[in-house]
Design a protein around this motif. Structure first.
Motif, PDB file in Angstrom:
ATOM      1  N   ASN A  52       0.811  -1.219   0.000  1.00 32.12           N
ATOM      2  CA  ASN A  52       0.000   0.000   0.000  1.00 32.12           C
ATOM      3  C   ASN A  52       0.846   1.273   0.000  1.00 32.12           C
ATOM      4  O   ASN A  52       0.309   2.359   0.217  1.00 32.12           O
ATOM      5  N   LYS A  53       2.127   1.144  -0.239  1.00 32.46           N
ATOM      6  CA  LYS A  53       3.038   2.290  -0.239  1.00 32.46           C
ATOM      7  C   LYS A  53       2.553   3.346  -1.231  1.00 32.46           C
ATOM      8  O   LYS A  53       2.187   3.038  -2.358  1.00 32.46           O
ATOM      9  N   GLY A  54       2.499   4.612  -0.784  1.00 31.96           N
ATOM     10  CA  GLY A  54       2.078   5.710  -1.635  1.00 31.96           C
ATOM     11  C   GLY A  54       0.581   5.964  -1.643  1.00 31.96           C
ATOM     12  O   GLY A  54       0.116   6.914  -2.249  1.00 31.96           O
ATOM     13  N   GLN A  55      -0.198   5.137  -0.947  1.00 30.11           N
ATOM     14  CA  GLN A  55      -1.642   5.322  -0.905  1.00 30.11           C
ATOM     15  C   GLN A  55      -2.041   6.051   0.381  1.00 30.11           C
ATOM     16  O   GLN A  55      -1.500   5.770   1.454  1.00 30.11           O
ATOM     17  N   ILE A  56      -2.971   6.985   0.248  1.00 31.45           N
ATOM     18  CA  ILE A  56      -3.428   7.747   1.403  1.00 31.45           C
ATOM     19  C   ILE A  56      -3.998   6.798   2.449  1.00 31.45           C
ATOM     20  O   ILE A  56      -4.748   5.888   2.130  1.00 31.45           O
ATOM     21  N   GLY A  57      -3.636   7.018   3.701  1.00 32.10           N
ATOM     22  CA  GLY A  57      -4.079   6.163   4.801  1.00 32.10           C
ATOM     23  C   GLY A  57      -3.043   5.128   5.191  1.00 32.10           C
ATOM     24  O   GLY A  57      -3.206   4.425   6.173  1.00 32.10           O
ATOM     25  N   GLY A  58      -1.956   5.042   4.431  1.00 33.18           N
ATOM     26  CA  GLY A  58      -0.905   4.088   4.753  1.00 33.18           C
ATOM     27  C   GLY A  58      -0.236   4.401   6.085  1.00 33.18           C
ATOM     28  O   GLY A  58       0.223   3.512   6.792  1.00 33.18           O
ATOM     29  N   GLY A  59      -0.199   5.676   6.440  1.00 30.58           N
ATOM     30  CA  GLY A  59       0.368   6.075   7.725  1.00 30.58           C
ATOM     31  C   GLY A  59      -0.470   5.580   8.885  1.00 30.58           C
ATOM     32  O   GLY A  59       0.057   5.176   9.923  1.00 30.58           O
ATOM     33  N   ASP A  60      -1.777   5.601   8.711  1.00 29.09           N
ATOM     34  CA  ASP A  60      -2.675   5.090   9.742  1.00 29.09           C
ATOM     35  C   ASP A  60      -2.437   3.597   9.944  1.00 29.09           C
ATOM     36  O   ASP A  60      -2.400   3.110  11.066  1.00 29.09           O
ATOM     37  N   GLN A  61      -2.261   2.898   8.856  1.00 31.90           N
ATOM     38  CA  GLN A  61      -1.974   1.463   8.910  1.00 31.90           C
ATOM     39  C   GLN A  61      -0.646   1.219   9.641  1.00 31.90           C
ATOM     40  O   GLN A  61      -0.553   0.332  10.483  1.00 31.90           O
ATOM     41  N   LEU A  62       0.359   2.033   9.336  1.00 30.89           N
ATOM     42  CA  LEU A  62       1.664   1.923   9.987  1.00 30.89           C
ATOM     43  C   LEU A  62       1.540   2.140  11.495  1.00 30.89           C
ATOM     44  O   LEU A  62       2.075   1.367  12.290  1.00 30.89           O
ATOM     45  N   ARG A  63       0.819   3.174  11.887  1.00 30.58           N
ATOM     46  CA  ARG A  63       0.645   3.462  13.317  1.00 30.58           C
ATOM     47  C   ARG A  63      -0.129   2.359  14.014  1.00 30.58           C
ATOM     48  O   ARG A  63       0.175   1.991  15.155  1.00 30.58           O
ATOM     49  N   ARG A  64      -1.141   1.806  13.354  1.00 30.94           N
ATOM     50  CA  ARG A  64      -1.949   0.746  13.957  1.00 30.94           C
ATOM     51  C   ARG A  64      -1.121  -0.522  14.162  1.00 30.94           C
ATOM     52  O   ARG A  64      -1.209  -1.170  15.194  1.00 30.94           O
ATOM     53  N   PHE A  65      -0.329  -0.889  13.169  1.00 27.82           N
ATOM     54  CA  PHE A  65       0.459  -2.124  13.256  1.00 27.82           C
ATOM     55  C   PHE A  65       1.634  -2.009  14.223  1.00 27.82           C
ATOM     56  O   PHE A  65       1.983  -2.970  14.894  1.00 27.82           O
TER      57      PHE A  65
END
Length: 121
Positions: A52-65
């Motif tokens: 999902n690199k480069g897709q909006i919301g990927g940072g949220d996924q990173l923080r959640r994981f």
């Protein structure tokens, strides 16, 4: 036989039946919830973030994981201005994160303080 004793007997029979059936009804669902709570492995999480690199919301996924497991290594030009390089010590992976668009722009194994410019644009 009196009406009150008949009602009392039916009520007690109903309570015994419900008390016996209820635990057996919910026990399988508890096992399903426990197995679903385990979730994906760490490698699957890293692969999903990379996909999902480069897709909006990927940072949220990173923080959640990886909540609480990311150490900032530095900032560098890229993304929409600057990106932050975040290192996960437990898995030896560095993520480059653009806060402006909430996207992960690069992922690489190891401790990377600065990604090549073409990877974080």
């Amino acid at each position: 036989m009196k009406l009150t004793s008949l009602v009392t007997s039916v009520a007690l029979l109903g309570l015994v039946t419900v008390g016996n059936v209820a635990p057996h009804t919910f026990t399988p669902s508890i096992g399903i919830v426990a197995s679903a709570a385990e979730g994906p492995s760490v490698q699957e999480k890293i692969s999903l973030i990379t996909k999902n690199k480069g897709q909006i919301g990927g940072g949220d996924q990173l923080r959640r994981f990886f909540y609480g497991d990311l150490e900032p290594l530095g900032v560098q030009p890229g993304g929409a201005g600057m990106v932050v390089n975040l290192y996960n010590k437990a898995n030896n992976v560095t993520f480059s994160y653009c806060a402006t668009y909430d996207v992960v722009v690069a992922v690489k194994k190891g401790r990377i303080t600065a990604f090549p410019a073409n990877e974080v644009k």
